[in-house]
Write a protein that holds these residues in place. Structure first.
Motif, PDB file in Angstrom:
ATOM      1  N   LEU A  65       8.843   7.595  -0.239  1.00  0.00           N
ATOM      2  CA  LEU A  65       8.654   7.292  -1.654  1.00  0.00           C
ATOM      3  C   LEU A  65       7.765   6.068  -1.845  1.00  0.00           C
ATOM      4  O   LEU A  65       6.921   6.038  -2.750  1.00  0.00           O
ATOM      5  CB  LEU A  65      10.006   7.084  -2.340  1.00  0.00           C
ATOM      6  CG  LEU A  65       9.971   6.854  -3.859  1.00  0.00           C
ATOM      7  CD1 LEU A  65       9.198   7.970  -4.553  1.00  0.00           C
ATOM      8  CD2 LEU A  65      11.388   6.770  -4.415  1.00  0.00           C
ATOM      9  N   ALA A  66       7.926   5.055  -1.004  1.00  0.00           N
ATOM     10  CA  ALA A  66       7.074   3.872  -1.109  1.00  0.00           C
ATOM     11  C   ALA A  66       5.605   4.244  -0.904  1.00  0.00           C
ATOM     12  O   ALA A  66       4.718   3.754  -1.617  1.00  0.00           O
ATOM     13  CB  ALA A  66       7.505   2.825  -0.092  1.00  0.00           C
ATOM     14  N   GLN A  67       5.334   5.110   0.070  1.00  0.00           N
ATOM     15  CA  GLN A  67       3.956   5.570   0.283  1.00  0.00           C
ATOM     16  C   GLN A  67       3.403   6.233  -0.975  1.00  0.00           C
ATOM     17  O   GLN A  67       2.262   5.980  -1.387  1.00  0.00           O
ATOM     18  CB  GLN A  67       3.902   6.567   1.437  1.00  0.00           C
ATOM     19  CG  GLN A  67       4.080   5.980   2.821  1.00  0.00           C
ATOM     20  CD  GLN A  67       3.864   7.035   3.888  1.00  0.00           C
ATOM     21  OE1 GLN A  67       2.787   7.633   3.973  1.00  0.00           O
ATOM     22  NE2 GLN A  67       4.886   7.283   4.700  1.00  0.00           N
ATOM     23  N   MET A  68       4.209   7.098  -1.584  1.00  0.00           N
ATOM     24  CA  MET A  68       3.749   7.828  -2.763  1.00  0.00           C
ATOM     25  C   MET A  68       3.510   6.893  -3.948  1.00  0.00           C
ATOM     26  O   MET A  68       2.519   7.036  -4.673  1.00  0.00           O
ATOM     27  CB  MET A  68       4.770   8.911  -3.125  1.00  0.00           C
ATOM     28  CG  MET A  68       4.821  10.039  -2.105  1.00  0.00           C
ATOM     29  SD  MET A  68       6.312  11.049  -2.235  1.00  0.00           S
ATOM     30  CE  MET A  68       6.217  11.575  -3.930  1.00  0.00           C
ATOM     31  N   LEU A  69       4.405   5.933  -4.136  1.00  0.00           N
ATOM     32  CA  LEU A  69       4.267   5.018  -5.263  1.00  0.00           C
ATOM     33  C   LEU A  69       3.068   4.098  -5.107  1.00  0.00           C
ATOM     34  O   LEU A  69       2.336   3.848  -6.078  1.00  0.00           O
ATOM     35  CB  LEU A  69       5.541   4.177  -5.408  1.00  0.00           C
ATOM     36  CG  LEU A  69       6.803   4.910  -5.846  1.00  0.00           C
ATOM     37  CD1 LEU A  69       8.002   3.967  -5.822  1.00  0.00           C
ATOM     38  CD2 LEU A  69       6.645   5.517  -7.233  1.00  0.00           C
ATOM     39  N   LEU A  70       2.850   3.594  -3.906  1.00  0.00           N
ATOM     40  CA  LEU A  70       1.807   2.591  -3.704  1.00  0.00           C
ATOM     41  C   LEU A  70       0.445   3.197  -3.391  1.00  0.00           C
ATOM     42  O   LEU A  70      -0.586   2.576  -3.672  1.00  0.00           O
ATOM     43  CB  LEU A  70       2.219   1.648  -2.574  1.00  0.00           C
ATOM     44  CG  LEU A  70       3.494   0.835  -2.825  1.00  0.00           C
ATOM     45  CD1 LEU A  70       3.884   0.078  -1.574  1.00  0.00           C
ATOM     46  CD2 LEU A  70       3.328  -0.106  -4.000  1.00  0.00           C
ATOM     47  N   ASN A  71       0.424   4.386  -2.801  1.00  0.00           N
ATOM     48  CA  ASN A  71      -0.841   4.967  -2.333  1.00  0.00           C
ATOM     49  C   ASN A  71      -1.110   6.351  -2.911  1.00  0.00           C
ATOM     50  O   ASN A  71      -1.693   7.207  -2.235  1.00  0.00           O
ATOM     51  CB  ASN A  71      -0.834   5.035  -0.797  1.00  0.00           C
ATOM     52  CG  ASN A  71      -0.681   3.668  -0.160  1.00  0.00           C
ATOM     53  OD1 ASN A  71      -1.341   2.721  -0.570  1.00  0.00           O
ATOM     54  ND2 ASN A  71       0.201   3.553   0.826  1.00  0.00           N
ATOM     55  N   ALA A  72      -0.689   6.570  -4.127  1.00  0.00           N
ATOM     56  CA  ALA A  72      -0.902   7.874  -4.762  1.00  0.00           C
ATOM     57  C   ALA A  72      -2.383   8.261  -4.717  1.00  0.00           C
ATOM     58  O   ALA A  72      -3.263   7.451  -4.998  1.00  0.00           O
ATOM     59  CB  ALA A  72      -0.405   7.833  -6.202  1.00  0.00           C
TER      60      ALA A  72
END
Length: 442
Positions: free
Chosen positions: A122-129
Motif C-alpha cells: 500500500l505504501a508503494q501505491m500511495l507514494l509511487n502511483a
C-alpha cells in the motif's frame, strides 16, 4: 459524505480493553503513527489517512481528490492494477478506501503475519502511483458513472442540497465527486502534480490496531514509507494550504427542490456547530443530538414517529471536521407534514435553550452515547479508523486515551452545559431548511 471503495470483509474479533492507551508519535519525514496493540486479536488493521480531501481540489478541477483515490489502485511501475486487491483477498483480508472533504483514506485488515508485506504494497501505491493516461481514461468512465448514480439517489441529492445551501462558497459546499465537466477535463499531468504535492508522508497519518507490538509497528512503517519515498525526497513539494472560509448562517434560509418519482419527501434542518478546535463541545453536541433523535425514547422519535405519526423516520448527524460541522436533523415524511414537523423541531430546540434537561433524560442520553461509542470500536478495523481520523485532525489527547477520554467528556457534561450549547449554536432565528419533494407536490 464519503465516497467508499471496499473489498470482501475479513471477520475480526470483538475485544475490550478498558483503560487502553495508544502510542502517538511522529516518524521519519513527518509521518504520524498511532498504534494500539490488541494482544487478543489474530489480525492487524491499518488505516492511512491523507490530508488530501476535496477541499484541496485545484481550482477548476473539482473531484480531483476522489478521482485520484480511484487511480491509486491502478498500481505503480512495479505493481499491476488489481494486484493489491488480489493479494488481500487471497489471504482472506479486506480493504477499503474513501474520500471526503478533509481527507482520503486507505485501509486494510489482514492476518498478523501478512501485515508487513501488505503495508509495503500500500505504501508503494500511495507514494509511487503510476497515474497512466490510458488507465485514467478507462477509470474516468467509472468515476463519471459514480457521479451519475449519486445524482439519481434522492438521499445524496438531499444531502448535497443541504451542504450547498448551508456552506455556500465554503469548500464544504461543493461535492466530493466534483461535476461532470471537471471530471471530463482533469488531465494525467494535473493529477500527477497534485499527487506529488499531497501524497507525502508529512501529510499522512497511519493508524494501526491489532496483533503487533509497538516496536515492530514502528519498524514496519518506517521501512515501508522510507524505502518507497526515498527517490522523491529531492523533488517533493509541500502542499498548498487550504484557504479557510467563514461558515455562518444568517436568518432562516429555506430552500425547496423537487424531484420526479420521489415516494417520500425529505426535510433537513441544519445549524453550524464547531470544528476540530473545540472537540469537547463537538462531543457534547453529539450528546445533544442523542437527546433529540437517538433511540425510540429520544424526543423527536417519540413525538413525531411514535405519537403523531407525522414522519416515517428521523435521524441526526454531527461529525467532527477541520472546519465547523453541521448539526443536522433529517426526516422522511409526506409533504403535507413539512411545515408541522419543522415547527415542532424548532419548538424542541427552543425548549433545550430555555431550560436544562431533566436529570433522568440526561443520564439516559449519556448511557446511549457511551454505549454507541463502545460498540463502534469493538474491532481492530473500527479502532484503527477512529484513531486515524482523529489523529489526522490533530486530536492527540483523544487518540492517546481513546478508551477513557471520550466517555469522560460525556460523563462530566452537566445539563447546564447542554443548555448553554443549545443557546450558543442552535438558534431558532438562524438555521437552514432544505426540502426535497416530488414534482407533483411542488
Amino acid at each position: 459524505m464519503t465516497c467508499d471503495r471496499s473489498t470482501a470483509a475479513l471477520s475480526s474479533p470483538v475485544f475490550s480493553q478498558t483503560g487502553a492507551s495508544a502510542t502517538f508519535l511522529k516518524l521519519n519525514h513527518g509521518l504520524t503513527l498511532i498504534h494500539q496493540e490488541i494482544s487478543s486479536a489474530a489480525v492487524v488493521s491499518v488505516d492511512i489517512w491523507v490530508n488530501a480531501g476535496a477541499t484541496s481540489d485545484p481550482v477548476g478541477a473539482a473531484g480531483m481528490a476522489h478521482f485520484l483515490e480511484h487511480m491509486i489502485f491502478k498500481g505503480t511501475e512495479a505493481i499491476a492494477s488489481g494486484e493489491f486487491d488480489l493479494a488481500i483477498e487471497t489471504e482472506g483480508g479486506s480493504s477499503r478506501a474513501a474520500t471526503s472533504h478533509d481527507y482520503a483514506h486507505y485501509a486494510f485488515t489482514v492476518a498478523a503475519n501478512q501485515f508487513p508485506k501488505t503495508l509495503d504494497y500500500l505504501a508503494q501505491m500511495l507514494l509511487n502511483a503510476k497515474i497512466d493516461a490510458e488507465a485514467m481514461e478507462q477509470e474516468r468512465l467509472v468515476v463519471l458513472e459514480e457521479w451519475r448514480q449519486a445524482n439519481d439517489d434522492p438521499d445524496w441529492v438531499a444531502y448535497q442540497h443541504l451542504m450547498t445551501t448551508a456552506y455556500g462558497a465554503h469548500p464544504y459546499g461543493g461535492s466530493v465527486l466534483g461535476n461532470e465537466e471537471s471530471i471530463r477535463n482533469i488531465t494525467a499531468v494535473q493529477m500527477r502534480d497534485y499527487h506529488r504535492s499531497h501524497y507525502i508522508p508529512s501529510q499522512m497519518t497511519v493508524a494501526i490496531a491489532g496483533a503487533v507490538d509497538r516496536d515492530a509497528a514502528i519498524e514496519v512503517v518506517n521501512n515501508a514509507f522510507r524505502n518507497n519515498f526515498a527517490d522523491r525526497l529531492d523533488h517533493c513539494q509541500e502542499p498548498m494550504a487550504t484557504v479557510a472560509a467563514t461558515v455562518a448562517i444568517t436568518g432562516i434560509n429555506r430552500q425547496t427542490m423537487s424531484l420526479p418519482r420521489l415516494s417520500q419527501s425529505r426535510l433537513n434542518l441544519a445549524w453550524v456547530g464547531v470544528g476540530v478546535d473545540s472537540f469537547v463541545e463537538a462531543i457534547q453536541l453529539e450528546l445533544l443530538l442523542t437527546v433529540l433523535v437517538e433511540g425510540r425514547s429520544a424526543r423527536l422519535v417519540q413525538q413525531l414517529v411514535a405519537e403523531r405519526g407525522w414522519v416515517q423516520d428521523i435521524a441526526g448527524s454531527f461529525s467532527l471536521q477541520q472546519a465547523p460541522s453541521l448539526f443536522t436533523i433529517a426526516a422522511y415524511l409526506d409533504a403535507e407534514y413539512l411545515d408541522l414537523v419543522e415547527a415542532h423541531i424548532i419548538e424542541q430546540v427552543q425548549d433545550l435553550r430555555d431550560r436544562p434537561l431533566p436529570l433522568s433524560e440526561l443520564n439516559k442520553a449519556k448511557r446511549s452515547l457511551n454505549n454507541n461509542f463502545t460498540f463502534a470500536l469493538e474491532s481492530p478495523s473500527q479502532l484503527a479508523s477512529f484513531l486515524g481520523y482523529h489523529g489526522l485532525l490533530g486530536c492527540e489527547s483523544l487518540c492517546r486515551d481513546w478508551s477513557t477520554a471520550y466517555c469522560a467528556i460525556v460523563r462530566n457534561t452537566e445539563a447546564e452545559d447542554l443548555q448553554h450549547l443549545a443557546q450558543k449554536y442552535l438558534s431558532t432565528q438562524n438555521y437552514v431548511v432544505t426540502r426535497l419533494i416530488a414534482e407533483a407536490n411542488s
